[in-house]
Design an enzyme around this catalytic site. Structure first.
Site, PDB file in Angstrom:
ATOM      1  N   THR A 167       0.895  -1.155   0.000  1.00 12.01           N
ATOM      2  CA  THR A 167       0.000   0.000   0.000  1.00 12.01           C
ATOM      3  C   THR A 167       0.931   1.201   0.000  1.00 12.01           C
ATOM      4  O   THR A 167       2.020   1.137   0.583  1.00 12.01           O
ATOM      5  CB  THR A 167      -0.930   0.043   1.234  1.00 12.01           C
ATOM      6  OG1 THR A 167      -0.122   0.210   2.404  1.00 12.01           O
ATOM      7  CG2 THR A 167      -1.769  -1.215   1.372  1.00 12.01           C
ATOM      8  N   HIS A 168       0.542   2.257  -0.690  1.00 11.23           N
ATOM      9  CA  HIS A 168       1.415   3.425  -0.881  1.00 11.23           C
ATOM     10  C   HIS A 168       2.747   3.024  -1.515  1.00 11.23           C
ATOM     11  O   HIS A 168       3.756   3.685  -1.305  1.00 11.23           O
ATOM     12  CB  HIS A 168       1.676   4.156   0.445  1.00 11.23           C
ATOM     13  CG  HIS A 168       0.440   4.429   1.236  1.00 11.23           C
ATOM     14  ND1 HIS A 168      -0.251   5.616   1.175  1.00 11.23           N
ATOM     15  CD2 HIS A 168      -0.264   3.627   2.091  1.00 11.23           C
ATOM     16  CE1 HIS A 168      -1.309   5.552   1.970  1.00 11.23           C
ATOM     17  NE2 HIS A 168      -1.344   4.352   2.526  1.00 11.23           N
ATOM     18  N   SER A 289      17.067  -1.189 -27.251  1.00  9.75           N
ATOM     19  CA  SER A 289      17.414   0.219 -27.397  1.00  9.75           C
ATOM     20  C   SER A 289      18.411   0.357 -28.530  1.00  9.75           C
ATOM     21  O   SER A 289      19.261  -0.514 -28.735  1.00  9.75           O
ATOM     22  CB  SER A 289      18.014   0.723 -26.081  1.00  9.75           C
ATOM     23  OG  SER A 289      18.874   1.822 -26.323  1.00  9.75           O
ATOM     24  N   LYS A 295      19.525  -3.295 -23.109  1.00 13.29           N
ATOM     25  CA  LYS A 295      18.138  -3.027 -22.724  1.00 13.29           C
ATOM     26  C   LYS A 295      17.123  -4.008 -23.284  1.00 13.29           C
ATOM     27  O   LYS A 295      17.240  -4.491 -24.399  1.00 13.29           O
ATOM     28  CB  LYS A 295      17.741  -1.615 -23.203  1.00 13.29           C
ATOM     29  CG  LYS A 295      18.447  -0.506 -22.484  1.00 13.29           C
ATOM     30  CD  LYS A 295      17.945  -0.323 -21.072  1.00 13.29           C
ATOM     31  CE  LYS A 295      16.806   0.492 -21.014  1.00 13.29           C
ATOM     32  NZ  LYS A 295      16.163   1.486 -20.756  1.00 13.29           N
ATOM     33  N   GLU A 302       3.983  -0.469 -21.814  1.00  8.32           N
ATOM     34  CA  GLU A 302       4.005   1.001 -21.727  1.00  8.32           C
ATOM     35  C   GLU A 302       2.967   1.612 -22.661  1.00  8.32           C
ATOM     36  O   GLU A 302       2.301   2.599 -22.327  1.00  8.32           O
ATOM     37  CB  GLU A 302       5.399   1.521 -22.071  1.00  8.32           C
ATOM     38  CG  GLU A 302       6.438   1.132 -21.032  1.00  8.32           C
ATOM     39  CD  GLU A 302       7.845   1.422 -21.537  1.00  8.32           C
ATOM     40  OE1 GLU A 302       8.367   2.492 -21.202  1.00  8.32           O
ATOM     41  OE2 GLU A 302       8.415   0.585 -22.258  1.00  8.32           O
TER      42      GLU A 302
END
Ligand code: ARG
Length: 480
Positions: A167-168, A289, A295, A302
Site C-alpha cells: 500500500t502506498h 534500445s 536493454k 508502456e
C-alpha cells in the site's frame, strides 16, 4: 420578370443525397471538412443490412411494389459484394450512405432513388452505428476474456508463491502471487458486465424516426426491430436521432478497461525493473534500445498504459460534444464515430498485446520471497498479542517499538533477542518467532476474499466459472 428559372447547375462531380435547393455546389473547403467517408466507410455492412430491411418495410407500407423492393435488395447485395471485394469510395462520396446510394444506382438504376423514401441519414446513421456497436461489444468482450484467461493461467501457476503486497507502494503484508494477479482479473469481470449493459443500450432501434419527427409512411418498426435484431424501439423520434448515450457508455467502458490495463501494465513494469526483479519479460512484446545494448524495454505494456489516456480523451470529447447540443440531430454528432472508432480500435490493439505480454512473463518466486522481511509481519505480531489478551492499540504500540528497534539496529525483527520482545510487551512468549513467518501470515487470512490458500483456491474456482461461456439462449435451439 423572368418567366422561367434557371435549372440547377448539374453536379457532374459527385453523387449527392441533397442539392435540389442549391445553385452552386459546395466548395472544396466545405467538402474537405464535411465529408465523413474516411471515418464512416467501415459502417457499410450495417448500412446495407438496414437498407435491405428498409426496402422490405417500404414494400410492407405499399410504397414499393414487391418487384421494386426485391430489385433494391438484390442491388444492395451487389453493392455489398463489390465493397467486400475491395471497391473503394471516391473522394467525392460524402459519407457511407451516399456511397451506397451511388453504387445502388449503378447496380439497379432509377429504382434506387425510391429507397430513401421516409428515411433520413439521421435515423440511418444512428441505426448503422448501433448495429456496429452491438457487434463491437462482443469483440471487446472476447478480447477482454482472453486477457482474463491469461491472468488466470498465470495465477494458477503462482498459487503457492508468496510476495509482498503493497500500500502506498510500501511493503505491507505477504500475499499469494495468485492473489495479486487475480486483483487484476476481477476489474475486467466488472468491465464485461459494463459491456453487456452498453450493448443493451445500443440495441434500441431508431430507424423509422426519419429526420426528426417520425416516418410519414405506415412502415412496421416492430418488423424492422425483429429483422435487425434490436431489443426495443426508440420511444421518441427527436431523442432517437441524437441519442448517443450508448456511445458514451461504450467509451466509458473502454476507458475503464484501458485504466485497468494501465494499472496491470504499471505493476508489471515496476515488478520487471532490476530493483524488484519479480518478473522477467519475454521477447515477443518488448524491444531493445538503439543505443544501450543491454536493454529490454516493456514497450507493449508502456503503450497499454499510455493508451488509456487516448481513450479518456475520446470519452471527454464525446461528452463535451453532447453537453451543449440543442435537441435532435446536429452535425457535431458526426464526430461521434471518430471518438468511438479511435478508442475502441486502440483498445482492440492493446488487449491482445497485454494478454500476450503477460503470458510470456516469467515470474521469479525467489525474488518475490527475498522481498519478504519479517517486519512485514508486524500486523501478525500485533494480532498475536491480541490473541493473548492485549488490546489492539496496546499491541500496535508494542510492535511499533520493536520495529523501531529493528530499524535502528539493522537487525530483522525475527532476529531480535527474546529480551527485546518481552521488554516491548509481557505477553510475548517464546513461540513469537512463528508469528513472524510469511506462510503463517498468509495462512491466517482465510476470510472470503482473503489471501489464505483455501480462500485463493475458492477465488480461482470462481474466476474459472466466470470465464465459462454463457448458456446458449433458448431461441437459438428453438430454431432447429
Ligand atoms: N455523415 C453524417 C453523420 O455521420 C450522416 C448524417 C447526416 N445528416 C444530415 N442531416 N446531414 O452524422
Amino acid at each position: 420578370m423572368p418567366t422561367t428559372i434557371d435549372p440547377p447547375a448539374p453536379d457532374t462531380k459527385s453523387h449527392k443525397l441533397w442539392g435540389g435547393r442549391f445553385g452552386a455546389g459546395p466548395t472544396p473547403e466545405f467538402d474537405a471538412l464535411n465529408n465523413s467517408i474516411g471515418v464512416d466507410f467501415r459502417l457499410w455492412p450495417y448500412d446495407i443490412r438496414l437498407s435491405k430491411a428498409w426496402a422490405v418495410a417500404l414494400w410492407g407500407a405499399n410504397v414499393l411494389t414487391l418487384d421494386e423492393s426485391k430489385a433494391i435488395e438484390r442491388g444492395l447485395d451487389g453493392v455489398a459484394a463489390r465493397l467486400a471485394a475491395g471497391e473503394q469510395p471516391l473522394a467525392s462520396d460524402e459519407d457511407v450512405h451516399t456511397l451506397i446510394d451511388r453504387l445502388l444506382h449503378d447496380e439497379v438504376g432509377d429504382v434506387a432513388s425510391k429507397l430513401h423514401t421516409g428515411r433520413s441519414r439521421n435515423d440511418q446513421v444512428a441505426t448503422a452505428t448501433r448495429l456496429w456497436t452491438m457487434d463491437l461489444c462482443q469483440r471487446l468482450d472476447h478480447a477482454t476474456r482472453m486477457l482474463q484467461g491469461a491472468l488466470l493461467e498465470q495465477a494458477e501457476s503462482l498459487q503457492t508463491v508468496l510476495m509482498p503486497s503493497y500500500t502506498h507502494l510500501q511493503r505491507a503484508i505477504p500475499v499469494s502471487a495468485a492473489h495479486w494477479l487475480l486483483a487484476h482479473f476481477w476489474p475486467l469481470e466488472r468491465d464485461r458486465a459494463r459491456l453487456r449493459a452498453a450493448a443493451k443500450s445500443a440495441a434500441v432501434l431508431p430507424l423509422g424516426s426519419g429526420a426528426v419527427a417520425g416516418c410519414a409512411y405506415p412502415i412496421s418498426r416492430v418488423l424492422l426491430q425483429g429483422t435487425l435484431g434490436f431489443d426495443a424501439l426508440s420511444p421518441n423520434s427527436i431523442d432517437a436521432v441524437s441519442d448517443r448515450d450508448f456511445i458514451a457508455e461504450v467509451l466509458f467502458t473502454a476507458t475503464m478497461i484501458g485504466t485497468h490495463l494501465s494499472r496491470l501494465a504499471e505493476d508489471l513494469i515496476i515488478y520487471g525493473s532490476s530493483e524488484f526483479g519479480f518478473v522477467q519479460f519475454g521477447e515477443g512484446y518488448t524491444s531493445g534500445s538503439s543505443m544501450m545494448p543491454q536493454k529490454r524495454n516493456p514497450d507493449a505494456l508502456e503503450l497499454a498504459r499510455g493508451s488509456a489516456a487516448r481513450m479518456l480523451g475520446d470519452l471527454t470529447a464525446l461528452l463535451a460534444t453532447l453537453k451543449g447540443l440543442p435537441s435532435s440531430y446536429n452535425k457535431d454528432l458526426q464526430d461521434d464515430k471518430r471518438y468511438l472508432f479511435d478508442a475502441t480500435d486502440t483498445l482492440l490493439l492493446v488487449l491482445p498485446a497485454t494478454a500476450g505480454a503477460l503470458s510470456e512473463c516469467r515470474f521469479r518466486p525467489e525474488r518475490m520471497a527475498a522481498a519478504l522481511s519479517s517486519t512485514m509481519m508486524a500486523t501478525d505480531l500485533a494480532d498475536y498479542l491480541v490473541r493473548r489478551g492485549a488490546t489492539f492499540r496496546e499491541a500496535h504500540k508494542a510492535v511499533g517499538a520493536l520495529v523501531r528497534e529493528s530499524e535502528a539496529s539493522g537487525v530483522e525483527m525475527h532476529a531480535l533477542p527474546f529480551a527485546s520482545f518481552s521488554a516491548a510487551h509481557p505477553r510475548f512468549a517464546e513461540d513469537v518467532v512463528e508469528a513472524l513467518g510469511a506462510a503463517r501470515s498468509v495462512a491466517q487470512r482465510e476470510v472470503e476474499g482473503g489471501t489464505g490458500p483455501e480462500a485463493v483456491r475458492v477465488q480461482l474456482e470462481a474466476a474459472r466459472t466466470a470465464l465459462l461461456p454463457p448458456p446458449t439462449p433458448r431461441s437459438s435451439n428453438a430454431a432447429v
